[in-house]
Design an enzyme around this catalytic site. Structure first.
Site, mmCIF file in Angstrom:
data_model
loop_
_atom_site.group_PDB
_atom_site.id
_atom_site.type_symbol
_atom_site.label_atom_id
_atom_site.label_comp_id
_atom_site.label_asym_id
_atom_site.label_seq_id
_atom_site.Cartn_x
_atom_site.Cartn_y
_atom_site.Cartn_z
ATOM 1 N N HIS A 286 36.700 46.506 47.203
ATOM 2 C CA HIS A 286 36.679 46.246 45.759
ATOM 3 C C HIS A 286 36.011 44.906 45.465
ATOM 4 O O HIS A 286 35.107 44.817 44.628
ATOM 5 C CB HIS A 286 38.118 46.258 45.239
ATOM 6 C CG HIS A 286 38.265 45.921 43.784
ATOM 7 N ND1 HIS A 286 38.588 46.866 42.832
ATOM 8 C CD2 HIS A 286 38.155 44.752 43.127
ATOM 9 C CE1 HIS A 286 38.660 46.276 41.643
ATOM 10 N NE2 HIS A 286 38.404 44.991 41.800
ATOM 11 N N GLU A 287 36.445 43.861 46.168
ATOM 12 C CA GLU A 287 35.921 42.522 45.894
ATOM 13 C C GLU A 287 34.438 42.412 46.233
ATOM 14 O O GLU A 287 33.654 41.854 45.464
ATOM 15 C CB GLU A 287 36.722 41.472 46.661
ATOM 16 C CG GLU A 287 38.147 41.314 46.192
ATOM 17 C CD GLU A 287 38.263 41.028 44.704
ATOM 18 O OE1 GLU A 287 37.331 40.434 44.116
ATOM 19 O OE2 GLU A 287 39.275 41.414 44.119
ATOM 20 N N HIS B 176 32.245 43.903 43.621
ATOM 21 C CA HIS B 176 31.949 43.056 42.468
ATOM 22 C C HIS B 176 30.658 42.288 42.714
ATOM 23 O O HIS B 176 29.851 42.078 41.799
ATOM 24 C CB HIS B 176 33.091 42.068 42.219
ATOM 25 C CG HIS B 176 34.232 42.638 41.435
ATOM 26 N ND1 HIS B 176 34.057 43.302 40.232
ATOM 27 C CD2 HIS B 176 35.568 42.647 41.672
ATOM 28 C CE1 HIS B 176 35.230 43.678 39.769
ATOM 29 N NE2 HIS B 176 36.171 43.303 40.625
ATOM 30 N N GLU C 297 34.927 47.024 36.617
ATOM 31 C CA GLU C 297 36.146 47.213 37.404
ATOM 32 C C GLU C 297 36.188 48.601 38.047
ATOM 33 O O GLU C 297 36.587 48.751 39.206
ATOM 34 C CB GLU C 297 37.382 47.010 36.527
ATOM 35 C CG GLU C 297 37.813 45.569 36.414
ATOM 36 C CD GLU C 297 38.253 44.998 37.751
ATOM 37 O OE1 GLU C 297 39.028 45.655 38.470
ATOM 38 O OE2 GLU C 297 37.826 43.887 38.078
ATOM 39 N N HIS D 63 40.857 45.944 33.195
ATOM 40 C CA HIS D 63 41.540 46.649 34.281
ATOM 41 C C HIS D 63 42.180 47.933 33.794
ATOM 42 O O HIS D 63 42.479 48.823 34.587
ATOM 43 C CB HIS D 63 42.586 45.734 34.919
ATOM 44 C CG HIS D 63 41.997 44.434 35.333
ATOM 45 N ND1 HIS D 63 42.074 43.306 34.556
ATOM 46 C CD2 HIS D 63 41.285 44.092 36.432
ATOM 47 C CE1 HIS D 63 41.446 42.317 35.157
ATOM 48 N NE2 HIS D 63 40.956 42.770 36.294
#
Length: 546
Positions: free
Chosen positions: A361-362, A365, A385, A448
């Site tokens: 996920h990170e 980004h 997101e 989110h």
């Protein structure tokens, strides 16, 4: 900085070769120059970029032509068949146009093939502010819903004048950057846009991209790592993946300069060992969290390279790095433009936030930031997101790690209390806050929660509607219009989303425009009459995006 969300149960064609190129226009010899050597031929990427900018001048309606407008190419993607897609930044009377970016598409023969953009009309605004910097700064630092949780809020650097189009009609705006720290310890680097004619705050955008987490300890068992010899010891640093490495931050937090300017940030101490084995599988060894972080980086790197042909976060083979053991009882993780940082959790409800899906996920980004650059507010923020949730989940499936069976729950591994994680993609609204179905209010909720629409779409596209068990967990996905969807499978779905992100989405893309982007991507990959394209349309309709 994008989060997995507020700390709650709801939280958290042919292969394409990407080549980043800058458009450099050759202006010719200076006056009086003579007998210069014949210049070398310009790189192909430069010629493609120049052609794209020239084509915009030939299509003034599509280019939203207006006096004082200029274009600058920043990157080019070339398909296997020779078609190209050039990312272009727009300026107006010397000012950056936020949300004015676009992608110029050209066929294998360099013929015009249209553009992707969110700007709906030409920019026509006065570039003379009637509100000065001082008044605008007072508006920036006034406490409101977006800033009340930030301690030590202060302006960093000088503001700049821009034309902002993200929030609607183009407006002359002051763009300020502020720094501080949120109440949970997460650094804040906030962009605020103030109307330069009225003094009103137009919008705010957080640039520290974070993942809220809840974990148990180490989650992936014994894993293979590449390490780097250093004298008589070994560093947790991978020379095969851009020299990505992992450090122990010693439970410290970032200093003021790092928070305010993103400079002077300390990397921590790179993990080292007298042998080639790190960690012991539990939190009793500080190395263990580092192993998970490094492993997550490795798998995510391999996923993007093997599945999408992308060479690292930045697309150029350059690695980033991880910092673990950030803060005390810090239940979060974040991407700040150069690195991933992970907290240890509180040790009761949440363990270290270094699970595989969160690492994916990170890092995703970072991929979004370096491709479509989806603005971190409104519907584009929800798409930002959702993109990280989608690819973090796809990384988990790619890894096929028996210690962490893949599913569509986000962060379940470090959720010590309930093992459900922060979000789920099959029916996002089960958390009580996320939107499973698009509505006119989706753009107004936390990114989110608005991400739920994109997550739900992707789940339906890949897996279909109805009940099933995936990774040992129950999944059940209803549709918002009562339809029944048969999924096309994860492989086709992830390729469609990646191409939409890198070729068609731009900074201000909305859900309706994401529908168009994914339909275009499906057509490129599988054909206009394909089952995949038809299912993309049906899955968007199933979440009320028509």
């Amino acid at each position: 900085m994008s989060k997995l969300g507020p700390r709650s149960r709801s939280h958290l064609a042919a292969a394409t070769a990407a080549a980043a190129t800058l458009a450099t226009l050759v202006l010719g010899l200076p006056s009086g120059a003579s007998s210069a050597p014949t210049p070398a031929a310009k790189p192909d990427g430069d010629r493609v970029a120049e052609k794209a900018i020239a084509s915009l001048k030939e299509h003034p309606l599509v280019a939203r032509a207006t006096p004082g407008q200029e274009f600058r190419a920043t990157a080019t993607i070339r398909d296997a068949d020779g078609a190209t897609h050039v990312r272009v930044q727009r300026s107006y009377r010397g000012l950056p146009v936020i949300g004015g970016d676009l992608v110029v598409h050209q066929g294998p023969d360099a013929a015009w093939d249209g553009v992707s953009q969110t700007l709906a009309a030409p920019v026509r605004v006065s570039v003379r502010p009637t509100v000065g910097k001082a008044r605008a700064e007072r508006a920036v630092t006034t406490r409101d819903r977006a800033t009340r949780s930030i301690r030590g809020l202060r302006v960093a650097g000088d503001p700049r004048l821009v034309v902002d189009t993200i929030a609607g009609a183009p407006r002359l705006a002051w763009e300020f950057t502020t720094g501080g720290r949120r109440t949970d310890g997460t650094p804040s680097r906030l962009l605020t846009y103030v109307d330069a004619r009225t003094g009103d705050v137009i919008r705010r955008e957080e640039r520290i991209q974070t993942t809220d987490g809840e974990g148990s300890s180490l989650y992936s068992g014994t894993v293979d790592l590449e390490v780097t010899p250093s004298g008589s010891s070994y560093l947790l640093k991978d020379p095969t993946r851009g020299n990505t490495y992992t450090t122990d931050f010693g439970n410290k937090t970032d200093g003021l300069l790092c928070q305010l300017f993103g400079s002077g940030c300390k990397p921590g101490t790179t993990f080292s060992s007298t042998d080639t084995f790190f960690g012991n599988g539990s939190t009793s060894s500080r190395e263990s969290a580092g192993v998970d972080a490094q492993y997550g980086t490795n798998v995510t790197w391999d996923y993007y390279q093997q599945i999408h042909g992308r060479n690292g976060i930045f697309g150029n083979g350059t690695g980033s790095y991880n910092r673990v053991h950030y803060g005390n009882g810090y239940v979060n993780a974040f991407w700040d433009g150069t690195k991933m940082t992970y907290g240890d959790g509180d040790g009761v409800s949440y363990g270290p936030l270094v699970s595989l899906d969160v690492a994916g996920h990170e890092m995703s980004h970072g991929v979004t930031e370096n491709t479509a650059a989806l603005t971190y507010s409104g519907e584009s923020g929800g798409l930002n997101e959702a993109t990280s949730d989608i690819f973090g989940t796809m990384v988990e499936f790619y890894a096929a790690n028996a210690n962490d069976p893949a599913d569509y729950y986000i962060g379940e591994e470090f959720d010590l209390a309930q093992h459900d994680g922060f979000r789920r993609m099959d029916n996002p609204s089960l958390d009580g806050s996320s939107h499973s179905c698009w509505s006119s209010s989706t753009k107004n909720v936390d990114v989110h929660y608005s991400s739920g629409v994109g997550n739900h779409f992707f789940y339906l596209l890949a897996e279909g509607s109805g009940a099933k068990t995936i990774g040992g967990k129950a999944h059940s996905s209803p549709t918002c219009n009562g339809s029944t969807i048969t999924g096309i499978g994860r492989s086709d779905a992830e390729r469609i989303w990646f191409r939409a992100l890198t070729v068609y989405m731009t900074s201000g893309t909305t859900y309706a425009q994401a529908r168009t982007a994914t339909l275009n991507a499906a057509t490129d990959l599988f054909g206009a009459g394909s089952t995949q394209r038809a299912t993309v349309a049906a899955a968007w309709s199933a979440v009320n995006v028509n």
